[in-house]
Design a protein around this motif. Structure first.
Motif, PDB file in Angstrom:
ATOM      1  N   LYS A   1       0.838  -1.199   0.000  1.00  0.00           N
ATOM      2  CA  LYS A   1       0.000   0.000   0.000  1.00  0.00           C
ATOM      3  C   LYS A   1       0.876   1.253   0.000  1.00  0.00           C
ATOM      4  O   LYS A   1       0.585   2.236  -0.701  1.00  0.00           O
ATOM      5  CB  LYS A   1      -0.905  -0.004   1.241  1.00  0.00           C
ATOM      6  CG  LYS A   1      -1.854   1.183   1.332  1.00  0.00           C
ATOM      7  CD  LYS A   1      -2.875   1.176   0.216  1.00  0.00           C
ATOM      8  CE  LYS A   1      -3.897   2.297   0.363  1.00  0.00           C
ATOM      9  NZ  LYS A   1      -4.744   2.130   1.571  1.00  0.00           N
ATOM     10  N   LEU A   2       1.959   1.225   0.759  1.00  0.00           N
ATOM     11  CA  LEU A   2       2.871   2.366   0.793  1.00  0.00           C
ATOM     12  C   LEU A   2       3.488   2.602  -0.584  1.00  0.00           C
ATOM     13  O   LEU A   2       3.563   3.735  -1.064  1.00  0.00           O
ATOM     14  CB  LEU A   2       3.975   2.131   1.826  1.00  0.00           C
ATOM     15  CG  LEU A   2       3.539   2.168   3.296  1.00  0.00           C
ATOM     16  CD1 LEU A   2       4.652   1.653   4.195  1.00  0.00           C
ATOM     17  CD2 LEU A   2       3.141   3.585   3.709  1.00  0.00           C
ATOM     18  N   LEU A   3       3.907   1.536  -1.217  1.00  0.00           N
ATOM     19  CA  LEU A   3       4.539   1.669  -2.528  1.00  0.00           C
ATOM     20  C   LEU A   3       3.534   2.145  -3.575  1.00  0.00           C
ATOM     21  O   LEU A   3       3.861   2.971  -4.440  1.00  0.00           O
ATOM     22  CB  LEU A   3       5.149   0.335  -2.951  1.00  0.00           C
ATOM     23  CG  LEU A   3       6.160   0.381  -4.101  1.00  0.00           C
ATOM     24  CD1 LEU A   3       7.349   1.256  -3.730  1.00  0.00           C
ATOM     25  CD2 LEU A   3       6.622  -1.021  -4.466  1.00  0.00           C
ATOM     26  N   ALA A   4       2.313   1.660  -3.483  1.00  0.00           N
ATOM     27  CA  ALA A   4       1.286   2.021  -4.466  1.00  0.00           C
ATOM     28  C   ALA A   4       0.874   3.484  -4.363  1.00  0.00           C
ATOM     29  O   ALA A   4       0.433   4.082  -5.350  1.00  0.00           O
ATOM     30  CB  ALA A   4       0.063   1.124  -4.290  1.00  0.00           C
ATOM     31  N   THR A   5       1.004   4.069  -3.173  1.00  0.00           N
ATOM     32  CA  THR A   5       0.565   5.456  -2.970  1.00  0.00           C
ATOM     33  C   THR A   5       1.738   6.432  -2.868  1.00  0.00           C
ATOM     34  O   THR A   5       1.547   7.594  -2.511  1.00  0.00           O
ATOM     35  CB  THR A   5      -0.288   5.565  -1.695  1.00  0.00           C
ATOM     36  OG1 THR A   5       0.466   5.092  -0.564  1.00  0.00           O
ATOM     37  CG2 THR A   5      -1.566   4.746  -1.829  1.00  0.00           C
ATOM     38  N   LEU A   6       2.928   5.975  -3.196  1.00  0.00           N
ATOM     39  CA  LEU A   6       4.109   6.838  -3.129  1.00  0.00           C
ATOM     40  C   LEU A   6       4.062   7.883  -4.244  1.00  0.00           C
ATOM     41  O   LEU A   6       3.852   7.539  -5.410  1.00  0.00           O
ATOM     42  CB  LEU A   6       5.377   5.994  -3.278  1.00  0.00           C
ATOM     43  CG  LEU A   6       6.714   6.736  -3.154  1.00  0.00           C
ATOM     44  CD1 LEU A   6       6.957   7.144  -1.701  1.00  0.00           C
ATOM     45  CD2 LEU A   6       7.856   5.857  -3.656  1.00  0.00           C
ATOM     46  N   PRO A   7       4.240   9.179  -3.930  1.00  0.00           N
ATOM     47  CA  PRO A   7       4.274  10.193  -4.995  1.00  0.00           C
ATOM     48  C   PRO A   7       5.410   9.912  -5.976  1.00  0.00           C
ATOM     49  O   PRO A   7       6.484   9.459  -5.582  1.00  0.00           O
ATOM     50  CB  PRO A   7       4.520  11.500  -4.228  1.00  0.00           C
ATOM     51  CG  PRO A   7       4.079  11.222  -2.830  1.00  0.00           C
ATOM     52  CD  PRO A   7       4.383   9.778  -2.589  1.00  0.00           C
ATOM     53  N   ALA A   8       5.163  10.188  -7.236  1.00  0.00           N
ATOM     54  CA  ALA A   8       6.195   9.947  -8.248  1.00  0.00           C
ATOM     55  C   ALA A   8       7.246  11.055  -8.251  1.00  0.00           C
ATOM     56  O   ALA A   8       8.407  10.823  -8.586  1.00  0.00           O
ATOM     57  CB  ALA A   8       5.555   9.835  -9.627  1.00  0.00           C
TER      58      ALA A   8
END
Length: 276
Positions: free
Chosen positions: A30-37
């Motif tokens: 979940k953290l990786l999926a919502t990390l800002p680019a």
């Protein structure tokens, strides 16, 4: 192709225990999926955008780390090893969350130990942030220098300058230097800086000495462009001592000679019993 920041976070999430992630009701995926680019690197600093705090999973994780006393009873967890690995993977030494420059300075509560406040120290009184100080910067990893009151409540000394953390970048072949805890930097005006190098009014002066005057010169955003464009002399003025020190250091890095004169403008009030 995966960007360097995302890759670094992906490699480093193993440093956060599943037990802690369960306690804040999230998971590594979940953290990786919502990390800002988006991210920025000004060596040796990695800046993460403030939008990361708008992502619920990251908000719960980071608030329990940077401000545990204001984190709605979220469990505190030492993310030091995580950020150490993120820094190493991005070839940086410092990590921070970059937030918009506030319009006003906010005082610390009287009983607050400023050495424990992750944000840059603000003025002793609530006031307009005329220096555009980055008081909302949130250091996550590395020593950014001690929290200090804003000018004019505190005039930085040579010792303050030496203890500060300085970064640099190169735009249009011009080096710029600043202390991110005390001085703002705007990368968005790079196009305007380039335009100054080729202004017709500037090009027409190439065969005779000319002088440029830059009021509120900051760390040399535009002053350095005039110097590179061929000005025989550039006169600079700014309110922020941290900006002028950054300008001085940047000028040295660019190989320009400079003379610095520091002065304080103080309001002088006549006492009530003074004669008219």
């Amino acid at each position: 192709m995966q960007n360097a920041f995302r890759s670094a976070v992906q490699q480093s999430l193993c440093k956060i225990s599943e037990t802690h992630l369960d306690s804040i009701e999230t998971a590594a995926e979940k953290l990786l999926a919502t990390l800002p680019a988006a991210y920025s690197i000004y060596h040796p600093l990695l800046l993460i955008p403030s939008t990361i705090l708008e992502r619920a999973a990251w908000n719960r994780l980071l608030l329990g780390y940077v401000i545990p006393d204001q984190s709605n009873n979220l469990a505190h967890f030492d993310l030091g090893p995580f950020f150490v690995q993120v820094a190493e993977a991005t070839s940086t030494t410092h990590v921070a969350i970059n937030s918009p420059i506030p319009t006003h300075n906010e005082p610390h509560a009287p009983d607050t130990d400023s050495s424990q406040v992750p944000f840059n120290a603000a003025a002793d009184i609530t006031s307009t942030n005329i220096l555009r100080s980055p008081t909302n910067l949130i250091p996550l990893h590395g020593d950014f220098g001690p929290p200090l009151p804003s000018f004019p409540n505190h005039i930085p000394s040579e010792n303050d300058f030496e203890k500060a953390f300085w970064v640099s970048t190169t735009q249009n072949g011009i080096k710029q230097t600043w202390a991110p805890r005390y001085t703002m930097f705007s990368k968005g005006n790079v196009t305007e800086k380039a335009r100054l190098l080729t202004l017709p009014s500037v090009q027409n002066l190439q065969h005779k000495p000319w002088t440029a005057l830059d009021l509120f010169s900051g760390i040399g955003y535009f002053a350095f462009s005039y110097a590179r464009a061929g000005a025989a002399r550039v006169l600079c003025w700014d309110l922020n001592p941290w900006s002028t020190e950054g300008l001085r250091r940047g000028a040295v890095r660019n190989g320009w000679e400079l003379t610095c004169q520091v002065s304080c403008l103080l309001r002088v009030e006549r006492s009530s019993d003074a004669e008219d």
